[in-house]
Design a protein around this motif. Structure first.
Motif, PDB file in Angstrom:
ATOM      1  N   ARG A 123       5.982  -6.882   0.130  1.00  0.00           N
ATOM      2  CA  ARG A 123       5.176  -5.820   0.752  1.00  0.00           C
ATOM      3  C   ARG A 123       4.180  -5.282  -0.258  1.00  0.00           C
ATOM      4  O   ARG A 123       4.571  -4.804  -1.317  1.00  0.00           O
ATOM      5  N   ASN A 125      -0.402  -4.133  -0.895  1.00  0.00           N
ATOM      6  CA  ASN A 125      -1.733  -3.978  -0.286  1.00  0.00           C
ATOM      7  C   ASN A 125      -2.541  -5.275  -0.489  1.00  0.00           C
ATOM      8  O   ASN A 125      -2.101  -6.207  -1.148  1.00  0.00           O
ATOM      9  N   VAL A 142      -2.959   0.842  -9.452  1.00  0.00           N
ATOM     10  CA  VAL A 142      -2.042   0.658  -8.329  1.00  0.00           C
ATOM     11  C   VAL A 142      -2.749   0.836  -6.982  1.00  0.00           C
ATOM     12  O   VAL A 142      -2.149   0.616  -5.929  1.00  0.00           O
ATOM     13  N   THR A 187      -2.038   6.290   8.909  1.00  0.00           N
ATOM     14  CA  THR A 187      -3.083   7.292   8.730  1.00  0.00           C
ATOM     15  C   THR A 187      -3.615   7.233   7.291  1.00  0.00           C
ATOM     16  O   THR A 187      -2.822   7.019   6.350  1.00  0.00           O
ATOM     17  N   PRO A 188      -4.936   7.450   7.089  1.00  0.00           N
ATOM     18  CA  PRO A 188      -5.497   7.439   5.730  1.00  0.00           C
ATOM     19  C   PRO A 188      -4.830   8.468   4.813  1.00  0.00           C
ATOM     20  O   PRO A 188      -4.881   8.339   3.598  1.00  0.00           O
ATOM     21  N   LYS A 191      -2.634   7.366   1.931  1.00  0.00           N
ATOM     22  CA  LYS A 191      -3.233   6.975   0.651  1.00  0.00           C
ATOM     23  C   LYS A 191      -3.350   8.176  -0.298  1.00  0.00           C
ATOM     24  O   LYS A 191      -3.576   8.000  -1.495  1.00  0.00           O
ATOM     25  N   THR A 194       1.362   9.637  -3.468  1.00  0.00           N
ATOM     26  CA  THR A 194       1.856   8.428  -4.147  1.00  0.00           C
ATOM     27  C   THR A 194       3.160   7.984  -3.493  1.00  0.00           C
ATOM     28  O   THR A 194       3.926   8.821  -2.997  1.00  0.00           O
ATOM     29  N   GLY A 195       3.347   6.693  -3.428  1.00  0.00           N
ATOM     30  CA  GLY A 195       4.645   6.185  -2.989  1.00  0.00           C
ATOM     31  C   GLY A 195       4.773   5.841  -1.526  1.00  0.00           C
ATOM     32  O   GLY A 195       5.833   5.407  -1.076  1.00  0.00           O
TER      33      GLY A 195
HETATM   34  N1  LIG Z   1      -6.763   3.663   5.435  1.00  0.00           N
HETATM   35  C1  LIG Z   1      -5.568   3.689   6.026  1.00  0.00           C
HETATM   36  N2  LIG Z   1      -5.474   4.004   7.344  1.00  0.00           N
HETATM   37  C2  LIG Z   1      -4.285   4.070   7.952  1.00  0.00           C
HETATM   38  N3  LIG Z   1      -3.095   3.812   7.317  1.00  0.00           N
HETATM   39  C3  LIG Z   1      -3.117   3.480   6.031  1.00  0.00           C
HETATM   40  C4  LIG Z   1      -4.347   3.395   5.313  1.00  0.00           C
HETATM   41  N4  LIG Z   1      -4.078   3.028   4.041  1.00  0.00           N
HETATM   42  C5  LIG Z   1      -2.741   2.897   3.961  1.00  0.00           C
HETATM   43  N5  LIG Z   1      -2.149   3.164   5.151  1.00  0.00           N
HETATM   44  C6  LIG Z   1      -0.693   3.147   5.419  1.00  0.00           C
HETATM   45  O1  LIG Z   1      -0.043   3.514   4.215  1.00  0.00           O
HETATM   46  C7  LIG Z   1       1.206   2.828   4.088  1.00  0.00           C
HETATM   47  C8  LIG Z   1       1.316   2.232   2.707  1.00  0.00           C
HETATM   48  O2  LIG Z   1       0.345   1.246   2.551  1.00  0.00           O
HETATM   49  P1  LIG Z   1      -0.582   1.133   1.269  1.00  0.00           P
HETATM   50  O3  LIG Z   1      -1.366  -0.115   1.464  1.00  0.00           O
HETATM   51  O4  LIG Z   1      -1.295   2.391   1.020  1.00  0.00           O
HETATM   52  O5  LIG Z   1       0.502   0.902   0.115  1.00  0.00           O
HETATM   53  P2  LIG Z   1       0.340   0.920  -1.465  1.00  0.00           P
HETATM   54  O6  LIG Z   1      -1.106   0.831  -1.859  1.00  0.00           O
HETATM   55  O7  LIG Z   1       1.224  -0.126  -1.982  1.00  0.00           O
HETATM   56  O8  LIG Z   1       0.937   2.376  -1.794  1.00  0.00           O
HETATM   57  P3  LIG Z   1       1.691   3.005  -3.089  1.00  0.00           P
HETATM   58  O9  LIG Z   1       1.420   2.112  -4.281  1.00  0.00           O
HETATM   59  O10 LIG Z   1       1.101   4.383  -3.238  1.00  0.00           O
HETATM   60  O11 LIG Z   1       3.148   3.095  -2.802  1.00  0.00           O
HETATM   61  C9  LIG Z   1       1.295   1.860   5.254  1.00  0.00           C
HETATM   62  O12 LIG Z   1       2.183   2.424   6.202  1.00  0.00           O
HETATM   63  C10 LIG Z   1      -0.139   1.794   5.810  1.00  0.00           C
HETATM   64  O13 LIG Z   1      -0.125   1.665   7.220  1.00  0.00           O
END
Ligand SMILES: Nc1ncnc2c1ncn2[C@@H]1O[C@H](COP(=O)(O)OP(=O)(O)OP(=O)(O)O)[C@@H](O)[C@H]1O
Ligand SMILES: Cc1ncsc1CCO
Length: 277
Positions: A123, A125, A142, A187-188, A191, A194-195
């Protein structure tokens, strides 16, 4: 997924029924929130990152989650020991390749983990997936770096490591060799704390472990880790539910008198804790 269909979903029922124990080898930045999210989901958690006990703890646990957010040689050793034990026992093994493209050290760690372990799910990004594909780009640590990969490329990555990818961002995509499943329920605001991703990776561990015990309900089957299509379907539903709950937490916050990112963080864990009831 409409909010009304999130509550009482089978994912939470199965976690509550089995109360799986999740072994987390994770980063100290988000560890407390990750453990609280696991507990809120109905599962239990143990964080143990010494190579001296990692295999033993994974043997005790029902799933193992490896998060490379703050890597070290010692953690890598622990991850290999824990991951090999999870593989030997047929337990779910999840990888969160946090900041995958940020340093040579992270690239080397991921190469070692991918070469030596069989991951049930990875899992991350889009940018982290690009790093796993060996692409180089100006990393933002990150955070994701504005990369959008072709689904076919992601499918090649899934095939190469015989795994299921949960690729998250404004669009969430679950990818296996044969499937691409898309949802837009987040939801944005996720972002801005953190976490959010680390919590989701641990929740995936709970959902996969919770689905492995034969259910009491006629017609329902236990998840088989040999069936990639079944894993992909559960990963997709779990991501969809988690992101929907985050959107629901935001909507409830907007309707209240308290706003802000720390309020959202608490509401996200609160809403997961009541979703299975
Ligand atoms: N722009 C966005 N719009 C809607 N949902 C988002 C958006 N960005 C991230 N998410 C949601 O945020 C959650 C985590 O995804 P994200 O890609 O941000 O993880 P990450 O970058 O690995 O996070 P972290 O390192 O902070 O733990 C998911 O549930 C995703 O649907
Ligand atoms: C900010 C940060 N740095 C290392 S891990 C982490 C949180 C997860 O992205």
């Amino acid at each position: 997924m409409p909010f009304s269909s999130v509550k009482g979903t089978a994912i939470f029922r199965k976690i509550h029924n089995t109360q799986p124990l999740i072994h987390l080898i994770t980063n100290p930045v988000t560890m407390n929130d990750v453990v609280n999210l696991v507990l809120a989901s109905g599962a239990a958690a143990i964080c143990a990152d010494s190579p001296l006990e990692a295999a033993e703890i994974s043997e005790l646990a029902d799933a193992t989650v490896l998060n490379i957010g703050m890597p070290s040689e010692s953690k890598l050793e622990a991850m290999l020991a824990a991951g090999k034990k999870a593989n030997a026992l047929g337990h779910p093994l999840i990888l969160d390749p946090v900041g995958a493209g940020a340093s040579e050290f992270r690239r080397r760690i991921l190469q070692t983990l991918l070469e030596n372990l069989h991951l049930t799910c990875i899992r991350g990004n889009q940018s982290e997936m690009a790093a796993l594909l060996g692409m180089s780009y100006p990393s933002r640590g990150v955070e994701e770096a504005g990369i959008c990969l072709e689904p076919a490329l992601l499918q090649k990555l899934a095939e190469r490591y015989d795994t299921v990818l949960a690729v998250t961002g404004d669009t969430d995509i679950t990818v296996s060799k044969d499937q691409v499943l898309v949802s837009h329920t987040g939801t944005p605001l996720q972002k801005r704390i953190t976490g959010s991703g680390c919590m989701l990776s641990a929740f995936l561990g709970a959902a996969l472990a919770g689905s492995m015990t034969p259910p009491a309900i006629p017609g329902e089957r236990a998840l088989r880790l040999t069936d990639t299509a079944e894993i992909a379907s559960l990963v997709h539903k779990t991501v969809e539910v988690y992101s929907s709950l985050a959107s629901q937490a935001e909507a409830e916050m907007e309707a209240s008198s308290r706003h802000g990112t720390m309020e959202f963080r608490s509401r996200l864990i609160d809403i997961v804790s009541t979703a299975g009831l």
